[in-house]
Structure formats: C-alpha cells, structure tokens
Motif scaffolding. Structure first.
Motif, PDB file in Angstrom:
ATOM      1  N   ARG A 178     -12.421  -7.573  11.007  1.00 19.29           N
ATOM      2  CA  ARG A 178     -12.682  -9.012  11.040  1.00 19.29           C
ATOM      3  C   ARG A 178     -13.064  -9.428  12.451  1.00 19.29           C
ATOM      4  O   ARG A 178     -12.464  -8.979  13.429  1.00 19.29           O
ATOM      5  CB  ARG A 178     -11.452  -9.794  10.600  1.00 19.29           C
ATOM      6  CG  ARG A 178     -11.005  -9.488   9.181  1.00 19.29           C
ATOM      7  CD  ARG A 178     -11.865 -10.188   8.161  1.00 19.29           C
ATOM      8  NE  ARG A 178     -11.477  -9.856   6.789  1.00 19.29           N
ATOM      9  CZ  ARG A 178     -11.945 -10.475   5.724  1.00 19.29           C
ATOM     10  NH1 ARG A 178     -12.829 -11.440   5.861  1.00 19.29           N
ATOM     11  NH2 ARG A 178     -11.552 -10.115   4.516  1.00 19.29           N
ATOM     12  N   ARG A 235     -16.247 -10.679   7.859  1.00 17.98           N
ATOM     13  CA  ARG A 235     -16.027  -9.227   7.787  1.00 17.98           C
ATOM     14  C   ARG A 235     -17.221  -8.495   8.394  1.00 17.98           C
ATOM     15  O   ARG A 235     -18.374  -8.854   8.151  1.00 17.98           O
ATOM     16  CB  ARG A 235     -15.790  -8.789   6.339  1.00 17.98           C
ATOM     17  CG  ARG A 235     -16.963  -8.939   5.435  1.00 17.98           C
ATOM     18  CD  ARG A 235     -16.632  -8.464   4.023  1.00 17.98           C
ATOM     19  NE  ARG A 235     -16.240  -9.560   3.170  1.00 17.98           N
ATOM     20  CZ  ARG A 235     -15.771  -9.415   1.941  1.00 17.98           C
ATOM     21  NH1 ARG A 235     -15.608  -8.221   1.434  1.00 17.98           N
ATOM     22  NH2 ARG A 235     -15.447 -10.447   1.201  1.00 17.98           N
ATOM     23  N   ASP A 272      -5.460 -10.309   7.865  1.00 17.27           N
ATOM     24  CA  ASP A 272      -6.630 -10.305   8.740  1.00 17.27           C
ATOM     25  C   ASP A 272      -6.269  -9.874  10.157  1.00 17.27           C
ATOM     26  O   ASP A 272      -7.132  -9.413  10.914  1.00 17.27           O
ATOM     27  CB  ASP A 272      -7.260 -11.701   8.808  1.00 17.27           C
ATOM     28  CG  ASP A 272      -7.688 -12.194   7.444  1.00 17.27           C
ATOM     29  OD1 ASP A 272      -8.195 -11.373   6.666  1.00 17.27           O
ATOM     30  OD2 ASP A 272      -7.502 -13.389   7.153  1.00 17.27           O
TER      31      ASP A 272
END
Length: 813
Positions: free
Chosen positions: A640, A626, A570
């Motif tokens: 993200r 997202r 992420d």
C-alpha cells in the motif's frame, strides 16, 4: 500532543455553551410523533374545528421533523390531529387572549382495529430517503434470504462488493462500516470476512450515508454504511424463528425473542450458520525477466467451510417517563476451514511447459468476539431537548494456522523431491475497542436546533506471525524464518467533539457543522524494534442547504471534509505468503487520506414516482492505493502506498416507481469520471483515468393472494487503479415469497447470481510485467427459507393517542 489540546478545549467549550436557552416566538406550535417509537410523523393533519358543527377553521401539516406552526384567532375550538393508520387526537381548547401557545408533543397511537378490519395487499417498499441518508429495510428483501451480511450489501443500489472483500459506494472505496451505529473490531483479513459473520436474517435495515455531517465520525471518505440489527420492542412475549437451506451444504437458523412491559423491554437472539462455499481462481502473468519463463499461469480450486454463532441480549428500562437505560451484550464466534490446490505452470514463449508446482493450502481459524455496552437517554422536555450517552467495550481473539505443502515437477512431469517445501504460518491476533460518547440536542426558536457532543474511540490491535519452512536442508522439518516472522502492535485513540446548528426560514433550510478530531496512534514492530508514532489534529466542517420548491420538490447543496485512516491490515509490515510467487505486506508509514466532498441534489415526488438526482465531486489527497512490484526473483509483492491525488466527478439518478399497488421498481444509475495521480510512487508515473458507471434494478411484484416476487440485478463498470483496473461485473438474482398461516409464517425461495457472472477480475500493467487475475467465490446459490412469528405483538401505548407537555388549555377527549 499538547498542541492539539487547544482546539479540543475550544470545541469542548462550544459543547457546553450550547446548553444555554434561547427565546421562542411562536403562535400555535407543537410536534407530532408515533407513540410507539417516538419518530416524527411528517404530513400529519393538524386543525382547529368549530365546536358547533366541527367545520374546519384553520390548520396545517407537520414538517419533516413532525413540527407544526400556524395562526388562529381567539375563541373556543376543537383541536384535532390525525394521520392515516393512527388514532386521531382531540382536545377542547380555549385560546382566550393569549398570543402564544405550546401544544407540546402529540403522540398518535396506531389504529390497530382499523388495520385488522381493512387489509390492503400491496408491495412493501424497501427504500426510504432522508435529508442525510438512504435507508433500505432489508427485512423485506427476498433475494437476501439465507445470505450473509456481505452478500446482502451486494444486492443494494450504490454498493459494490468485490470477491476480495473490497466495498465501494458510488465507485469510491474506504467505506466506514458501523454495526448498530458503532464501529466493530471483528477480526478478518478484509471487510468481506468480517461481514460474513453476520447472517442477513439478523439485520433489520441498512443505512447509506453518502456525505455524512459533522455529527458522524469523520472516518470513511466514501461514506458510512450502518448495519442495524433486529431488536423487537412489542409488549408481551413474542418473537420469531427462521431457518434456511442452500445448495451445496449451506444452512442457517435463528431465533429472536422479546418480552415487553410498560417499563422494560427484554430482547435476545441467536443465529447460527454453517456454510460450505467453493472458491476458484485463475491468473496469467507475463514478464521479460532474464532466467525465468516468460509466462506464469496459475489455476486455483478450493473451498471454505465456515460456522458462526451470533448471540445478542439486552434490556431497555424506562427509569422515568422521560429517561431510558439500555444494557446489551453480543457474542460472535467463528470457526473456519479453508482448502485450496494451486497449480502453477511456467510456460515458454511457444506455450510449452518448462516446469510446474502444485501447492496444497490448508487453513484453520477460530475467533471469538465479545461486546457489551450501556446507554442512557434523557428526554429533558417535550420540545425535543435530549441528552444521550453510551459506553461500549469489545474484545476479539483469533487463532489462525496455515499449512502449505508444495511439490515441483519438471517439464516431463517428473517430481523433484529436492525442491519440495513444507510451510506452517501461525497468525494469532487480538484487539480491544472502547467507545464512549455524549450527545445533546436542543430546539432553538421556531425551526432551529443544535446538536453537540463528545466522543472517544480507543483501539488496540496486536497481530503476530511465525512462519516456518521445511526443505531438503532441514529434512523438511519446519523451522522459523526470521524475515517472515514478526509482530505488530498498533494503538489508535481518536478524541472528537462536534457542533451543528440547523434552522429553516420559510422554504430555505440549512445545517452548519464543525467537528474536531485528535488522533494519537503508535505502531511497534518486534523484529526491527521500531516505534512509529503519529499524532495529528484536524477540523472537519460540513454545510447542508435545502430549498423547498413545492411539497415533495426540493433542491439540496452540501459540502463535507472527511478522513480515511489506514487500517491494521494496511499497516502491519508482516509478509503474507499466498504462494512462492505472490506476497503482500502492509506499510506502517501510510498517511491518512483526506477528501473534500461536494453534492448538489434535486428531489421531486409524485403520487407514484420519486426522482432523486445528485451531482457530486470528490477530491482526495494522499490516496491510499495498492501497488504491485515484481522483484528480480519473479516474485510479485503487493503493498500500500499514498498516491498524490484522486478526483471523482459523477451523477447519480435514483428512480423509484410505483407502477401499481402490486408492482414497484427502483432503478439506480451512477455515472462517474475518475482520475488518480500516483506519479509520486517509487519514481514511476502510475497515473490513470477512466469513465465508468453502475446500474442497479430492484423490482417487487405481488401476485395477490398467492406470492410476491423480487428481482435484483446490477452492473458495475471498470474501476481504475494506478496500475490498471478492476474489470466490469454483472449479476442477476431472483426470489419469491409466500405468507402462510394467516401471515404468521413466510416461506421463500431465491437463486442468486443466476448466470454465474459474479467474478472478481483485475488487470495490472507495469513496465516489468503484465498480469490478469480472476477469482470467484461460489455465488450461484439456491436457498429455501422459512420464518414463523409468534406472540401478541401488542404495541406500546396503543390504547389511545395523547398529548405530553405544553400549555394547559383544556381537556382531551
């Protein structure tokens, strides 16, 4: 970092303060455990008998912790402890004029003779419920034979695994995955690719901890899934071999060996997988961007071929009667080949073809993961005082190279060589993970106990990428592209201390806990020469209350606060190129997500029916989500971001029904309302809300002397996202099993996703575009499995039941 040391020092002081002794005031008390694994035996019968005629004088039943406490008058008695399937324990006692007596720990041995003489056929339940977790004994799972760990999880109630590797529990993501109670640093682009490296046949049980207490890591706002791997502990030499074959080239084989003596237990296992799996997808994107076709339609067809080797070995050695030293090693080796052809058509308003691309993707990857550890358990006394410490270290190395060849075609279908592309993406990755912990448990008074401990989790991840492209300008010789080439070095160290106190007063029980975690992390990029530190200290309280209305009838109320720290995939600010129209990138500035979780539960058990109902509410801040952005060049970039808040309120109902000795069913329903507020993201109001539900049915049917059947089906409703939703999904799996050779062997057959409905579908809506996408890994698979067990299987300490510790009051029989 200095500002965080005072809270840690305070919590450390609580840890060492907890070793102080407390006074006890009891009449007759003790504890009853299984002689083999030392687990508490609830509802064991404890009695004082009249020596002259063995008539009952007084007694009681053990509680959930195996403890008993009751009053008796002075005199001579026979003390008896019994439990179904175990050898009874007898002791002649003289209470004399003492007021308080401690029987210590009564260890009951399994009654192997009776078990051999009386054979009762019936279904074996997979589901066990405890005060803070639910355990699924997946060794009894027929529908997961020959599957991977990821596919196994998808068959369990409350858990959903999507085709992109996302795992949710009760509709919430950000789940913490443990392997044998420890985090894992296995490499992969998502949880699914990591879990696929473990075959289901290597797993003993799966524990679901929906609202973990302070003794667990605070990470994982959706809860914790602990995967417990098999490890036999029987005396003598014994083991099992297993093998399976599935449709379209899916093979699995494994062996588990064990050699146990009274002082040591040696275990080793090897599991091998060779799986070929089809993958296909479809996407449709509409936009009003000028100078671009209004519709982009994509069709993907390909496969993945994966070979894995999992090796485990270890020894548990009894240093003394009260202490055990354990050492283990684990190696996991993965070799993957992926192929995909993506056809991309640019369509006009009338649906006619404007132009098209054909893109061929080939991916080669190899990974090696090594993990070793040592642990030491010291049972300080027979009353339950225990000290546990462990250290583990893991190293992971992964090489991954992707090759892309792309051709362009005009509306007439003619190839244009000037727009051809050749690309190479080299993505090496390494990581290390060190975990050290110290835990201490001590009973307090009649029903109380404390638990406290320290833990350090030190991790480092290095992800790199060199993206090269060849086109007409460089004679199609791939040359590094600076904007798509980078390295990200991420270090995260978490230092924790916790303290819990548990007690029971009559029908009322409670557990109070506090955990402190200091996080020290640093992310560094090469291309921009950025250093992104983040240090923070947080307290995580937990409270659990219970009230027993009657035996097997209980109310519970609990609250916990948890955190979800961003993961390496992420955070890494490295573009991942799916194709020329779709990119994804991490966000190194993501903040941790915090969640306050509340639960109110009711449990009622009847002879053949168990009802477990829970009302829950979760409120999260800085929610990781997202976000997809469409550039002016018609390229969709998924990243993200932290959304403001997310609230989820739901009701979960678990019905476990023993319809007959040969038929049981577990029906789970989860109904919830979710609302996400993402108005803070990029100046756009991306808030969304919906009502959704999940349903799961697990049924076991035994045809006596023939075979057993297992049916598993589930339905997941829509899951909201700031820009749309993940669409509903339903599956049905059926399997059957038959025991052979006097129950030494088992053969099973199952078919997963019979109707081929397990597809990941997602709809995205934005002012600049609308997109629908679906993706499916091959899920309708037939598997034939065979298992053979060998060896004596003699249980430790099975010769007789015995008493350890406590007051000296007579002779046992």
């Amino acid at each position: 970092m200095i500002y965080g040391l005072k809270p840690i020092a305070l919590l450390s002081f609580l840890v060492f303060l907890s070793v102080c002794s407390y006074g006890q005031e009891i009449r007759l008390h003790g504890k009853v455990v299984d002689a083999n694994d030392k687990t508490a035996l609830e509802f064991a019968n404890v009695a004082l008998l009249n020596p002259s005629d063995s008539s009952l004088v007084t007694g009681g039943m053990t509680d959930i912790n195996g403890g008993f406490d009751f009053n008796a008058s002075e005199g001579q008695y026979i003390f008896r402890v019994g439990f179904i399937g175990f050898l009874e324990f007898f002791e002649s006692v003289n209470l004399g004029d003492k007021k308080n007596f401690n029987f210590g720990t009564i260890s009951l041995a399994p009654d192997a003779q009776n078990l051999d003489e009386v054979v009762v056929e019936g279904v074996t339940s997979m589901f066990e419920s405890d005060i803070d977790k639910r355990t699924y004994n997946v060794e009894n799972s027929i529908v997961a034979e020959g599957a991977t760990a990821s596919q196994l999880l998808s068959t369990l109630p409350s858990i959903q695994v999507d085709e992109e590797g996302g795992i949710t529990m009760r509709g919430s993501g950000n789940i913490l995955i443990y392997i044998n109670g420890r985090p894992s640093n296995l490499s992969g682009d998502d949880a699914e690719s990591i879990l696929s490296q473990f075959p289901a046949n290597s797993i003993k049980s799966v524990e679901l901890i929906t609202n973990p207490s302070s003794r667990y890591d605070a990470t994982g706002v959706g809860g914790i899934i602990n995967i417990v791997l098999k490890k036999n502990e029987n005396l003598g030499f014994n083991g099992q071999v297993n093998a399976s074959i599935g449709t379209r080239e899916k093979y699995q084989a494994g062996i588990n060996l064990n050699y146990g003596t009274e002082k040591a237990n040696f275990y080793a296992s090897y599991n091998w997988q060779n799986r070929w799996q089809r993958e296909n997808g479809f996407g449709n994107r509409s936009t009003s961007l000028p100078d671009f076709s209004p519709t982009l339609e994509q069709v993907q067809d390909g496969y993945e071929k994966e070979k894995t080797n999992l090796i485990r070995a270890g020894v548990d050695y009894s240093v003394t009667e009260n202490s055990t030293l354990g050492v283990y090693f684990q190696g996991n080796f993965d070799d993957e080949v992926e192929y995909a052809q993506i056809d991309q058509d640019n369509l006009s308003l009338t649906g006619s073809l404007d132009s098209s691309f054909v893109r061929i993707n080939n991916e080669l990857s190899k990974s090696s993961n090594y993990e070793g550890g040592i642990n030491y358990t010291w049972n300080v006394d027979t009353l339950g005082q225990k000290l546990y410490t462990s250290f583990s270290y893991a190293y992971d190395d992964r090489s991954q190279v992707e090759f892309y060849d792309q051709e362009f075609f005009t509306s007439e279908g003619a190839s244009d060589p000037s727009k051809m592309l050749t690309q190479i993406n080299d993505r090496p990755r390494t990581s290390t993970l060190f975990v050290a912990q110290l835990d201490y448990e001590k009973p307090i008074g009649k029903n109380g106990s404390i638990e406290t401990g320290l833990k350090s989790t030190l991790g480092n991840w290095l992800w790199s990428q060199q993206f090269s492209q060849g086109d007409e300008s460089n004679q199609f010789v791939p040359t590094p592209v600076d904007t798509l080439t980078d390295s990200y070095d991420f270090t995260q160290n978490v230092y924790a201390a916790y303290f819990t106190f548990k007690n029971k007063a009559g029908k009322f029980g409670y557990q109070l806990g506090l955990r402190g975690e200091l996080t020290d992390q640093l992310g560094e990029t090469v291309r921009k020469n950025e250093s992104i530190p983040d240090n923070y200290f947080n307290l995580f309280p937990s409270t659990f209350f219970s009230y027993t209305l009657a035996p097997e009838n209980e109310l519970t109320l609990n609250y916990t606060r948890r955190i979800s720290r961003p993961r390496i995939w992420d955070l890494a600010p490295i573009y991942r190129v799916r194709d020329q129209y779709n990119l994804s990138i991490g966000n190194p500035y993501l903040k941790p997500e915090f969640t306050d979780s509340y639960e109110f539960g009711y449990m009622k058990g009847w002879e053949r029916y168990l009802l477990n109902a829970t009302v829950y509410h979760r409120f999260s801040t800085d929610v990781e989500t997202r976000i997809t952005t469409l550039t002016d060049d018609n390229v969709a970039i998924q990243s993200r971001e932290n959304a403001d808040t997310r609230a989820s309120t739901g009701f979960e109902l678990i019905n476990q029904i023993q319809i007959s000795n040969n038929f049981d069913a577990t029906l789970t329903g989860n109904f919830f309302y979710s609302k996400i507020n993402a108005s803070n993201v990029e100046g756009r109001d991306l808030s969304n809300e919906n009502f959704s539900w999940t349903l799961s049915l697990l049924g076991n049917i035994l045809v006596p002397k023939w075979f057993s059947v297992q049916v598993q089906g589930n339905y997941r409703g829509p899951i909201i996202l700031p820009q749309g939703q993940i669409e509903p999904q339903a599956t049905l799996t059926v399997g059957m099993r038959k025991d052979l050779f006097n129950n030494k062997a088992t053969i099973s057959l199952n078919v997963s996703d019979i109707f081929n409905t397990r597809k990941f579908k997602i709809t995205t809506e934005d002012p600049r575009f609308t997109q629908y996408r679906e993706f499916q890994r091959e899920s309708r698979i037939g598997t034939l499995s065979f298992t053979y067990r060998f060896g004596g299987f003699k249980e430790k300490g099975a010769e007789r039941s015995r008493r350890e510790g406590g007051d000296d009051m007579g002779d046992d029989f």
